[in-house]
Design a protein around this motif. Sequence first.
Motif, PDB file in Angstrom:
ATOM      1  N   ALA A 241      37.906  46.902  51.787  1.00 11.58           N
ATOM      2  CA  ALA A 241      39.068  46.890  52.679  1.00 11.58           C
ATOM      3  C   ALA A 241      40.331  46.458  51.948  1.00 11.58           C
ATOM      4  CB  ALA A 241      38.812  45.965  53.862  1.00 11.58           C
ATOM      5  N   TYR A 242      40.174  45.588  50.936  1.00 10.39           N
ATOM      6  CA  TYR A 242      41.335  45.116  50.181  1.00 10.39           C
ATOM      7  C   TYR A 242      41.445  45.779  48.805  1.00 10.39           C
ATOM      8  CZ  TYR A 242      42.161  41.915  53.942  1.00 10.39           C
ATOM      9  OH  TYR A 242      42.439  41.398  55.184  1.00 10.39           O
ATOM     10  N   GLN A 243      40.738  46.907  48.662  1.00 10.15           N
ATOM     11  CA  GLN A 243      40.870  47.781  47.488  1.00 10.15           C
ATOM     12  C   GLN A 243      40.694  47.004  46.180  1.00 10.15           C
ATOM     13  OE1 GLN A 243      44.649  49.745  48.022  1.00 10.15           O
ATOM     14  NE2 GLN A 243      44.058  50.660  49.976  1.00 10.15           N
ATOM     15  N   ALA A 244      39.659  46.167  46.143  1.00 11.68           N
ATOM     16  CA  ALA A 244      39.405  45.343  44.966  1.00 11.68           C
ATOM     17  C   ALA A 244      38.130  45.757  44.246  1.00 11.68           C
ATOM     18  CB  ALA A 244      39.313  43.875  45.375  1.00 11.68           C
ATOM     19  N   GLY A 245      37.616  46.949  44.543  1.00  8.47           N
ATOM     20  CA  GLY A 245      36.345  47.370  43.974  1.00  8.47           C
ATOM     21  C   GLY A 245      36.325  47.430  42.463  1.00  8.47           C
ATOM     22  N   ASP A 246      37.470  47.714  41.831  1.00  9.22           N
ATOM     23  CA  ASP A 246      37.510  47.806  40.373  1.00  9.22           C
ATOM     24  C   ASP A 246      37.557  46.434  39.705  1.00  9.22           C
ATOM     25  OD1 ASP A 246      40.044  47.330  41.426  1.00  9.22           O
ATOM     26  OD2 ASP A 246      41.070  48.291  39.748  1.00  9.22           O
ATOM     27  N   ARG A 247      37.712  45.372  40.492  1.00  8.49           N
ATOM     28  CA  ARG A 247      37.802  44.035  39.918  1.00  8.49           C
ATOM     29  C   ARG A 247      36.652  43.128  40.348  1.00  8.49           C
ATOM     30  NH1 ARG A 247      43.381  41.295  40.569  1.00  8.49           N
ATOM     31  NH2 ARG A 247      42.359  39.985  39.001  1.00  8.49           N
ATOM     32  N   VAL A 248      35.680  43.705  41.045  1.00 13.33           N
ATOM     33  CA  VAL A 248      34.565  42.920  41.568  1.00 13.33           C
ATOM     34  C   VAL A 248      33.252  43.605  41.236  1.00 13.33           C
ATOM     35  CG1 VAL A 248      33.434  42.082  43.671  1.00 13.33           C
ATOM     36  CG2 VAL A 248      35.921  41.901  43.444  1.00 13.33           C
TER      37      VAL A 248
ATOM     38  N   PHE B 251      37.207  34.284  49.350  1.00 10.48           N
ATOM     39  CA  PHE B 251      37.907  33.383  48.429  1.00 10.48           C
ATOM     40  C   PHE B 251      38.170  34.069  47.088  1.00 10.48           C
ATOM     41  CE2 PHE B 251      36.307  29.825  51.137  1.00 10.48           C
ATOM     42  CZ  PHE B 251      37.526  29.202  51.347  1.00 10.48           C
ATOM     43  N   THR B 252      37.210  34.845  46.627  1.00 11.68           N
ATOM     44  CA  THR B 252      37.403  35.556  45.361  1.00 11.68           C
ATOM     45  C   THR B 252      38.592  36.496  45.442  1.00 11.68           C
ATOM     46  OG1 THR B 252      35.114  35.385  44.603  1.00 11.68           O
ATOM     47  CG2 THR B 252      36.356  37.290  43.837  1.00 11.68           C
ATOM     48  N   LEU B 253      38.773  37.161  46.554  1.00 15.22           N
ATOM     49  CA  LEU B 253      39.912  38.078  46.697  1.00 15.22           C
ATOM     50  C   LEU B 253      41.229  37.330  46.525  1.00 15.22           C
ATOM     51  CD1 LEU B 253      38.691  40.202  49.741  1.00 15.22           C
ATOM     52  CD2 LEU B 253      38.599  40.812  47.314  1.00 15.22           C
TER      53      LEU B 253
ATOM     54  N   LEU C 237      41.560  36.250  42.774  1.00 15.68           N
ATOM     55  CA  LEU C 237      41.888  37.392  41.906  1.00 15.68           C
ATOM     56  C   LEU C 237      43.367  37.754  41.988  1.00 15.68           C
ATOM     57  CD1 LEU C 237      38.837  39.810  42.427  1.00 15.68           C
ATOM     58  CD2 LEU C 237      39.243  38.200  40.555  1.00 15.68           C
ATOM     59  N   GLU C 238      43.962  37.572  43.146  1.00 11.04           N
ATOM     60  CA  GLU C 238      45.387  37.870  43.289  1.00 11.04           C
ATOM     61  C   GLU C 238      46.256  36.987  42.401  1.00 11.04           C
ATOM     62  OE1 GLU C 238      46.679  39.790  47.449  1.00 11.04           O
ATOM     63  OE2 GLU C 238      46.106  37.678  47.596  1.00 11.04           O
ATOM     64  N   LYS C 239      45.733  35.834  42.031  1.00 11.84           N
ATOM     65  CA  LYS C 239      46.499  34.890  41.206  1.00 11.84           C
ATOM     66  C   LYS C 239      46.439  35.217  39.716  1.00 11.84           C
ATOM     67  CE  LYS C 239      47.787  32.064  44.531  1.00 11.84           C
ATOM     68  NZ  LYS C 239      49.213  31.816  44.836  1.00 11.84           N
ATOM     69  N   ASN C 240      45.518  36.094  39.318  1.00 10.35           N
ATOM     70  CA  ASN C 240      45.363  36.417  37.895  1.00 10.35           C
ATOM     71  C   ASN C 240      44.924  37.871  37.765  1.00 10.35           C
ATOM     72  OD1 ASN C 240      44.564  36.789  35.233  1.00 10.35           O
ATOM     73  ND2 ASN C 240      43.428  34.865  35.080  1.00 10.35           N
ATOM     74  N   PRO C 241      45.813  38.780  37.388  1.00  9.81           N
ATOM     75  CA  PRO C 241      45.471  40.206  37.339  1.00  9.81           C
ATOM     76  C   PRO C 241      44.433  40.564  36.279  1.00  9.81           C
ATOM     77  CG  PRO C 241      47.644  39.802  36.406  1.00  9.81           C
ATOM     78  CD  PRO C 241      47.222  38.521  37.036  1.00  9.81           C
ATOM     79  N   LYS C 242      44.149  39.655  35.344  1.00  2.89           N
ATOM     80  CA  LYS C 242      43.153  39.927  34.293  1.00  2.89           C
ATOM     81  C   LYS C 242      41.753  39.453  34.674  1.00  2.89           C
ATOM     82  CE  LYS C 242      45.492  37.570  31.328  1.00  2.89           C
ATOM     83  NZ  LYS C 242      45.922  36.876  30.074  1.00  2.89           N
ATOM     84  N   LEU C 243      41.640  38.750  35.769  1.00  2.50           N
ATOM     85  CA  LEU C 243      40.381  38.109  36.144  1.00  2.50           C
ATOM     86  C   LEU C 243      39.457  39.085  36.866  1.00  2.50           C
ATOM     87  CD1 LEU C 243      38.838  35.400  36.232  1.00  2.50           C
ATOM     88  CD2 LEU C 243      40.015  34.899  38.390  1.00  2.50           C
ATOM     89  N   HIS C 244      38.170  39.052  36.489  1.00  2.00           N
ATOM     90  CA  HIS C 244      37.136  39.860  37.154  1.00  2.00           C
ATOM     91  C   HIS C 244      36.208  38.924  37.915  1.00  2.00           C
ATOM     92  CE1 HIS C 244      34.413  43.294  37.737  1.00  2.00           C
ATOM     93  NE2 HIS C 244      33.436  42.407  37.593  1.00  2.00           N
ATOM     94  N   GLY C 245      35.851  39.292  39.148  1.00  2.00           N
ATOM     95  CA  GLY C 245      34.995  38.462  39.969  1.00  2.00           C
ATOM     96  C   GLY C 245      33.591  39.004  40.097  1.00  2.00           C
ATOM     97  N   VAL C 246      32.615  38.111  40.013  1.00  2.00           N
ATOM     98  CA  VAL C 246      31.209  38.449  40.226  1.00  2.00           C
ATOM     99  C   VAL C 246      30.757  37.736  41.496  1.00  2.00           C
ATOM    100  CG1 VAL C 246      28.864  38.362  39.310  1.00  2.00           C
ATOM    101  CG2 VAL C 246      30.805  38.650  37.743  1.00  2.00           C
ATOM    102  N   LEU C 247      30.270  38.489  42.464  1.00  2.00           N
ATOM    103  CA  LEU C 247      29.786  37.916  43.718  1.00  2.00           C
ATOM    104  C   LEU C 247      28.271  37.812  43.671  1.00  2.00           C
ATOM    105  CD1 LEU C 247      31.964  39.827  46.367  1.00  2.00           C
ATOM    106  CD2 LEU C 247      32.494  37.733  45.096  1.00  2.00           C
ATOM    107  N   LEU C 248      27.752  36.613  43.908  1.00  2.00           N
ATOM    108  CA  LEU C 248      26.306  36.371  43.860  1.00  2.00           C
ATOM    109  C   LEU C 248      25.840  35.898  45.234  1.00  2.00           C
ATOM    110  CD1 LEU C 248      24.401  34.328  41.104  1.00  2.00           C
ATOM    111  CD2 LEU C 248      23.734  34.291  43.497  1.00  2.00           C
ATOM    112  N   ASP C 249      24.914  36.630  45.792  1.00  2.00           N
ATOM    113  CA  ASP C 249      24.287  36.224  47.063  1.00  2.00           C
ATOM    114  C   ASP C 249      23.116  37.155  47.316  1.00  2.00           C
ATOM    115  OD1 ASP C 249      23.870  34.969  49.623  1.00  2.00           O
ATOM    116  OD2 ASP C 249      26.009  34.482  49.630  1.00  2.00           O
ATOM    117  N   ARG C 250      22.453  36.978  48.440  1.00  2.00           N
ATOM    118  CA  ARG C 250      21.338  37.842  48.803  1.00  2.00           C
ATOM    119  C   ARG C 250      21.846  39.262  49.066  1.00  2.00           C
ATOM    120  NH1 ARG C 250      16.799  34.728  50.225  1.00  2.00           N
ATOM    121  NH2 ARG C 250      17.240  32.487  50.255  1.00  2.00           N
ATOM    122  N   PRO C 251      21.004  40.270  48.850  1.00  2.00           N
ATOM    123  CA  PRO C 251      21.475  41.662  48.946  1.00  2.00           C
ATOM    124  C   PRO C 251      22.154  42.014  50.256  1.00  2.00           C
ATOM    125  CG  PRO C 251      19.316  41.589  47.895  1.00  2.00           C
ATOM    126  CD  PRO C 251      19.606  40.188  48.357  1.00  2.00           C
TER     127      PRO C 251
END
Length: 351
Positions: free
Chosen positions: A214-221, A183-185, A188-202
């Motif tokens: 896979a969706y080349q979003a490492g610089d925004r997550v 869902f974060t991916l 993020l596509e809707k707002n190029p300035k937005l950074h996502g933080v994913l929280l869950d167990r390791p």
Amino acid sequence: MKHTPEVALSYGPLHQLAMGPLKAALLNCAIKLKVFDLLSQARAAGEVAAALGLHPENTRRFLDALTTIDLLRKQGATYCNQPIAQAFLVSGSPSSVAALLLQTQNAGLNPLDKLERLLTHGPDADGQVMDFADEKIWTKEVQSSAGWVFGGVGPLVAEMVAGLPGFASFEKMLDMGCGHGAFTLYILEKNPKLHGVLLDRPAVLAAAAAFVDAYQAGDRVSYRPGDYLAEGIGEGYDLVFASATLNFAIGNLPALLGKVLDALKPGGWFVSFQDGMTNQQTKPETMLGAVIPSMMMGHDYCFPQGMIAKAAIDVGFQSTRSRTVDTPIGAMDIDMCQKGDRGCPPETKES
């Protein structure tokens, strides 16, 4: 002579229910054998049998049955996927939900064979209670359930989130109990300035990272390992998003929502995409899959419609907006709750 019976009702719906396991067995067998992978192009039954090492005549009968339930198209002696099978049942497709559909076969998540014993003897009928804290279970589950998002639900939810007032200026969001993070991916596509933080167990975050890469979003997550129920969730968020995860907090929802409220910037939003049960918690069918896990655990974990929105207002959110959304698995509720920026009195909106 005694009158023969006349019944105004049709038992057709009952027949369809009884046929359900057979249809599911055909579908599940075809997924496991990767039949749909082969039939992206037209092939004869003999070709399919040879490729998969199957009995030729029974393969033909099997493919005919898949055609009967509208998963394949038959033309002469050849078979190929119907559009719905091509889009969602080919294992290499980004929108594949094949693994998701097999989840009801998972002996840990939904052991259908134990239903009668659970009804007779209660939660520990099999001598053990499933460990829902086992990261291995959830790692496998999030890998398969991502197809639900990529298969059409992701764009639907992202569009609603993008419609929030001020969304274009959002800079930081938290996906709380992110699972696959898909869902974060989309958001993020809707707002190029937005950074996502994913929280869950390791271990779960490791599975989510595969989708991010896979969706080349490492610089925004970025990743925040932990348990949102027991630990901090960070701060300074414009948006906190939670999808189908609050069930674990149903017994202590006010404490969690208070934590979310504190983590948001003034004017920030909390968005929950979650089950919302109606008709005295008997509808919709979306949460049928929760019945057996609830029996195993010995408590309910589905939300009555409106419970999340009310709890948000009770802990101090300024306003809520709620909608019921049709998804491929049934109706779900989206609750959008805004934190006040000047201590405005709370209000609730339904749409």
